[in-house]
Design an enzyme around this catalytic site. Structure first.
Site, PDB file in Angstrom:
ATOM      1  CE  LYS A   1     -18.518   6.145 -10.070  1.00  0.00           C
ATOM      2  NZ  LYS A   1     -17.519   4.464 -10.992  1.00  0.00           N
TER       3      LYS A   1
ATOM      4  CG  ASP B   1      -5.233  -0.559   3.619  1.00  0.00           C
ATOM      5  OD1 ASP B   1      -6.525  -1.193   3.397  1.00  0.00           O
ATOM      6  OD2 ASP B   1      -4.468  -1.958   3.711  1.00  0.00           O
TER       7      ASP B   1
ATOM      8  CG  HIS C   1     -18.733  -5.449  -6.931  1.00  0.00           C
ATOM      9  ND1 HIS C   1     -19.381  -4.699  -8.292  1.00  0.00           N
ATOM     10  CD2 HIS C   1     -17.844  -4.336  -6.536  1.00  0.00           C
ATOM     11  CE1 HIS C   1     -18.852  -4.155  -9.071  1.00  0.00           C
ATOM     12  NE2 HIS C   1     -17.621  -4.016  -8.389  1.00  0.00           N
TER      13      HIS C   1
ATOM     14  N   GLY D   1     -11.261   5.602  -4.727  1.00  0.00           N
ATOM     15  CA  GLY D   1     -11.229   6.388  -6.333  1.00  0.00           C
ATOM     16  C   GLY D   1     -10.616   6.537  -7.750  1.00  0.00           C
TER      17      GLY D   1
END
Ligand SMILES: C[S@@+](CC[C@H](N)C(=O)[O-])C[C@H]1O[C@@H](n2cnc3c(N)ncnc32)[C@H](O)[C@@H]1O
Length: 238
Positions: A139, A125, A143, A83
């Site tokens: 979020k 981690d 990718h 985050g």
């Protein structure tokens, strides 16, 4: 156990990364583009990349809260995994003050994150453990990672949430590759795919790719809640 590759930089410096194929950027420069070691390559590049990533990533949350209100309704606790400095979670707490929010990120990020009364910051981690919550949010994280690492990250998410009956879910905000949003958006998605493949160990994924990863990580079901521009909002259930 997490297996690491250790690479030698100039002098006696070494960096260790999860073992997987390096990106073309890493092949050329030894360090990844977005990593705590990037500044060893070029401090200015590191600063620009971090500012760019933060600006790009934080752009989406206002729209997501507005367009997908149900996503957070009834959620009692949420961990925003990776985050960053907590910008996303602070926007969620503002809209949903009853949600108990935690931000997980690497120590160097958490050390400089601005304190907030309603946000719990945890340095750690995600490959080792994720702070438990009813919902874990990823979020624009997966990718960056290859399929094998995505499965490992999602396995940790699975351990952090309760059963589906108790409201357990993982919220994933990522591109879902496909032409359904029209040719211009599809082209933007494919360009993002190129960007990730050149600069990171990850890629963009279509719905079949996502489904495979969810199943491998032990999840039973998922729902694409909405597509907003190039991105999709996915709920994944244990
Ligand atoms: C692209 S940012 C994520 C964006 C953020 N979720 C958002 O939407 O604004 C990637 C973040 O992952 C964090 N990160 C990378 N590896 C991590 C790990 N192993 N455990 C926890 N956080 C990690 C980085 O420090 C960075 O803040």
């Amino acid at each position: 156990m997490l297996r690491l590759d250790c690479l030698s930089l100039t002098g006696s410096r070494r960096i260790c990364l999860p073992r997987s194929l390096p990106s073309p950027f890493e092949e050329l420069h030894v360090v990844p583009l977005v990593h705590e070691t990037t500044k060893l390559l070029d401090e200015e590049l590191d600063r620009i990349v971090n500012e760019g990533v933060a600006a790009h990533d934080n752009l989406a949350i206002g729209t997501i809260i507005r367009e997908c209100n149900d996503l957070f309704k009834g959620v009692q606790s949420l961990t925003d995994c990776c985050g960053g400095d907590g910008t996303t979670v602070r926007a969620i707490v503002k809209a949903f003050p009853d949600i108990k929010c935690t931000v997980l990120d690497l120590p160097k990020v958490i050390e400089t994150a601005p304190a907030h009364d309603s946000v719990n910051y945890v340095a750690g981690d995600m490959f080792h453990s994720i702070p438990p919550a009813q919902a874990v949010m990823l979020k624009l994280v997966l990718h960056f990672w290859n399929d094998e690492d995505c499965v490992k990250i999602l396995e940790q998410c699975r351990k952090a949430i309760p059963s589906r009956e108790e409201g357990g879910k993982v919220i994933i905000i990522e591109i879902v590759l496909g032409p359904s949003m029209g040719p211009i958006m599809y082209e933007a998605q494919l360009l993002m795919d190129m960007l990730m493949m050149v600069n990171t160990r990850g890629r963009q994924r279509d719905e079949n790719d996502w489904r495979d990863i969810f199943i491998k990580a032990g999840f039973s079901d998922y729902k694409i809640v909405k597509k907003i521009g190039a991105r999709g909002i996915i709920e994944v259930y244990p």
